[in-house]
Design an enzyme around this catalytic site. Structure first.
Site, PDB file in Angstrom:
ATOM      1  N   HIS A  56      -9.681   5.180   1.745  1.00  0.00           N
ATOM      2  CA  HIS A  56      -8.362   5.483   1.170  1.00  0.00           C
ATOM      3  C   HIS A  56      -7.954   6.944   1.239  1.00  0.00           C
ATOM      4  O   HIS A  56      -6.799   7.255   0.908  1.00  0.00           O
ATOM      5  CB  HIS A  56      -8.300   4.963  -0.270  1.00  0.00           C
TER       6      HIS A  56
ATOM      7  N   ARG B 229      -5.403  -2.135   9.189  1.00  0.00           N
ATOM      8  CA  ARG B 229      -5.411  -3.598   9.065  1.00  0.00           C
ATOM      9  C   ARG B 229      -5.682  -4.218  10.438  1.00  0.00           C
ATOM     10  O   ARG B 229      -6.675  -3.854  11.051  1.00  0.00           O
ATOM     11  CB  ARG B 229      -4.078  -4.099   8.495  1.00  0.00           C
TER      12      ARG B 229
ATOM     13  N   ASP C 234       0.112   2.025   8.600  1.00  0.00           N
ATOM     14  CA  ASP C 234      -0.410   1.270   9.748  1.00  0.00           C
ATOM     15  C   ASP C 234       0.435   1.361  11.026  1.00  0.00           C
ATOM     16  O   ASP C 234      -0.044   1.054  12.108  1.00  0.00           O
ATOM     17  CB  ASP C 234      -0.579  -0.214   9.381  1.00  0.00           C
TER      18      ASP C 234
ATOM     19  N   ASP D 279       5.306  -5.190   5.891  1.00  0.00           N
ATOM     20  CA  ASP D 279       5.785  -6.543   6.196  1.00  0.00           C
ATOM     21  C   ASP D 279       5.731  -7.490   4.990  1.00  0.00           C
ATOM     22  O   ASP D 279       6.605  -8.343   4.836  1.00  0.00           O
ATOM     23  CB  ASP D 279       5.116  -7.141   7.433  1.00  0.00           C
TER      24      ASP D 279
ATOM     25  N   ARG E  72       0.934  -4.867  -5.044  1.00  0.00           N
ATOM     26  CA  ARG E  72       1.107  -6.087  -4.234  1.00  0.00           C
ATOM     27  C   ARG E  72       1.230  -7.194  -5.278  1.00  0.00           C
ATOM     28  O   ARG E  72       0.289  -7.449  -6.031  1.00  0.00           O
ATOM     29  CB  ARG E  72      -0.108  -6.318  -3.347  1.00  0.00           C
TER      30      ARG E  72
ATOM     31  N   ARG F 116      -4.718   7.356   2.954  1.00  0.00           N
ATOM     32  CA  ARG F 116      -3.431   7.009   2.346  1.00  0.00           C
ATOM     33  C   ARG F 116      -2.860   8.145   1.503  1.00  0.00           C
ATOM     34  O   ARG F 116      -1.711   8.077   1.056  1.00  0.00           O
ATOM     35  CB  ARG F 116      -3.603   5.758   1.487  1.00  0.00           C
TER      36      ARG F 116
ATOM     37  N   ASP G 277       2.684  -0.631  12.047  1.00  0.00           N
ATOM     38  CA  ASP G 277       2.596  -1.933  12.702  1.00  0.00           C
ATOM     39  C   ASP G 277       3.899  -2.735  12.677  1.00  0.00           C
ATOM     40  O   ASP G 277       3.889  -3.935  12.936  1.00  0.00           O
ATOM     41  CB  ASP G 277       1.465  -2.760  12.049  1.00  0.00           C
TER      42      ASP G 277
ATOM     43  N   GLY H 146       0.843  -1.199   0.000  1.00  0.00           N
ATOM     44  CA  GLY H 146       0.000   0.000   0.000  1.00  0.00           C
ATOM     45  C   GLY H 146       0.873   1.242   0.000  1.00  0.00           C
ATOM     46  O   GLY H 146       1.806   1.342   0.796  1.00  0.00           O
TER      47      GLY H 146
ATOM     48  N   ARG I 275      13.583   9.877  -2.748  1.00  0.00           N
ATOM     49  CA  ARG I 275      14.446  10.993  -3.166  1.00  0.00           C
ATOM     50  C   ARG I 275      15.757  10.969  -2.359  1.00  0.00           C
ATOM     51  O   ARG I 275      16.846  11.153  -2.906  1.00  0.00           O
ATOM     52  CB  ARG I 275      13.721  12.325  -2.962  1.00  0.00           C
TER      53      ARG I 275
ATOM     54  N   THR J 185       4.379   2.316   5.465  1.00  0.00           N
ATOM     55  CA  THR J 185       2.977   1.897   5.620  1.00  0.00           C
ATOM     56  C   THR J 185       2.300   2.865   6.576  1.00  0.00           C
ATOM     57  O   THR J 185       2.920   3.318   7.542  1.00  0.00           O
ATOM     58  CB  THR J 185       2.853   0.457   6.177  1.00  0.00           C
TER      59      THR J 185
END
Ligand code: F6P
Length: 325
Positions: free
Chosen positions: A253, A173, A129, A103, A72, A256, A131, A11, A21, A127
């Site tokens: 979304h 998630r 998340d 991950d 993905r 994001r 996580d 994602g 960069r 990400t």
């Protein structure tokens, strides 16, 4: 090492651009040619490599998403896909890669490096998340929680005007870190996270006792919440408290996207440059993170295996501010 490459995978997250960069800038300063791989692992399998230059990375730090695009990849999960990827890298004389992702990205990197040990990979945590263990902040998290707070502030305006009870579902998630930090910052009345499993009764009691004292209520629900996400929780509550005018907003979304915050850009740039430094020092198979304002290198195996979970002491103290369950 003459050529290094960078790609973004999984994602997309705001901050991937300043990170890649920084990889380019640091790489060039260390004397490398730096390639961008388009579309994550898919781009390695298709040999979609672009030689980066100043013009390509100029001014991208303010842009959300990723100029290298992301994916993905199912093909990279196959032996044939990885064999094709290896051939393409060899053809382009690329034997060192910086992977910006989560991950799933590092799991792929670990399998690939085991099969083809002459390819060296270093990761940067990308990400929303937050996580991954081995870093206090992943790239994208800060911007995402700012987006959530801004959205909840707006929802509160309309919620107040109509005396409504809103359930706002946020991403993450199976992690509740977006919900917790954004929820507290936006003064949510209750926050439901997957790490905790209290019965929604606690929420029903809260709403019963508060009834008529407050004009509106905001409940932030993490998408991975085992009680079923915003829709399921709202339905349960509606059955018990039909007098509430209940609404559901799934932020989706929009979390994001957007221009990365200043701290996001800074951390992303720092990690990107450090990733190149690690390759220079012949350190690979690690994810670059920032812990207590210091750079930390965590083996992919550890970063993947253990989820960054909510700190129990933090939850205890936050219970004084909001129902966290
Ligand atoms: O991992 C980042 C994330 O945005 C999660 O919070 C969310 O569950 C997932 O990706 C959504 O993925 P997709 O964009 O493939 O639907």
């Amino acid at each position: 090492m003459k050529n290094i490459a960078v790609f973004t995978s999984g994602g997309d997250s705001p901050g991937m651009n300043p990170c890649l960069r920084a990889v380019y800038k640091a790489g060039v300063n260390f004397g490398f040619e730096v390639y961008g791989i388009m579309g994550g692992y898919e781009g390695i399998i298709d040999g979609d490599f672009v030689l980066l230059n100043e013009e390509k990375v100029w001014g991208i730090s303010s842009r959300g998403g990723t100029i290298l695009r992301s994916a993905r990849s199912d093909r990279f999960r196959t032996k044939e896909g990885r064999a094709k990827a290896y051939q393409n890298l060899k053809k382009a004389n690329i034997d060192a890669i910086i992977a910006i992702g989560g991950d799933g990205t590092f799991t792929g990197a670990t399998v690939f490096m085991n099969e083809y040990p002459d390819i060296k990979m270093v990761g940067c945590p990308g990400t929303i998340d937050n996580d991954l263990v081995g870093t206090d902040f992943t790239i994208g998290y800060d911007t995402a929680i700012n987006t959530v707070v801004e959205a909840v502030d707006k929802i509160r305006d309309t919620a107040n005007s109509h005396n409504r009870l809103f359930f706002v579902e946020v991403m993450g998630r199976d992690a509740g870190l977006i919900a917790l930090r954004a929820g507290i910052s936006a003064e949510a009345d209750a926050i439901l996270v997957p790490e905790l499993t209290g019965e929604p009764n606690q929420l029903i009691d809260l709403l019963r006792t508060k009834e008529n004292k407050q004009t509106s209520y905001i409940v932030v629900v993490a998408e991975g919440d085992e009680r079923g996400g915003a829709k399921a929780v709202a339905e349960k509550i509606k059955k018990e408290l039909p007098q509430f005018d209940t609404k559901i907003t799934i932020l989706g979304h929009i979390q994001r996207g957007g221009s990365p915050t200043a701290m996001e850009r800074f951390r992303a740039a720092w990690m990107g440059a450090e990733a190149v430094k690690a390759l220079m020092e012949n350190v690979h198979g690690v994810m670059i993170g920032i812990v207590d304002n210091k750079i930390k290198r965590t083996p992919f195996s550890k970063a993947i295996k253990h989820h960054n979970s909510i700190n129990a002491d933090m939850v205890d103290i936050m219970q004084l501010l909001s129902v966290v369950m």
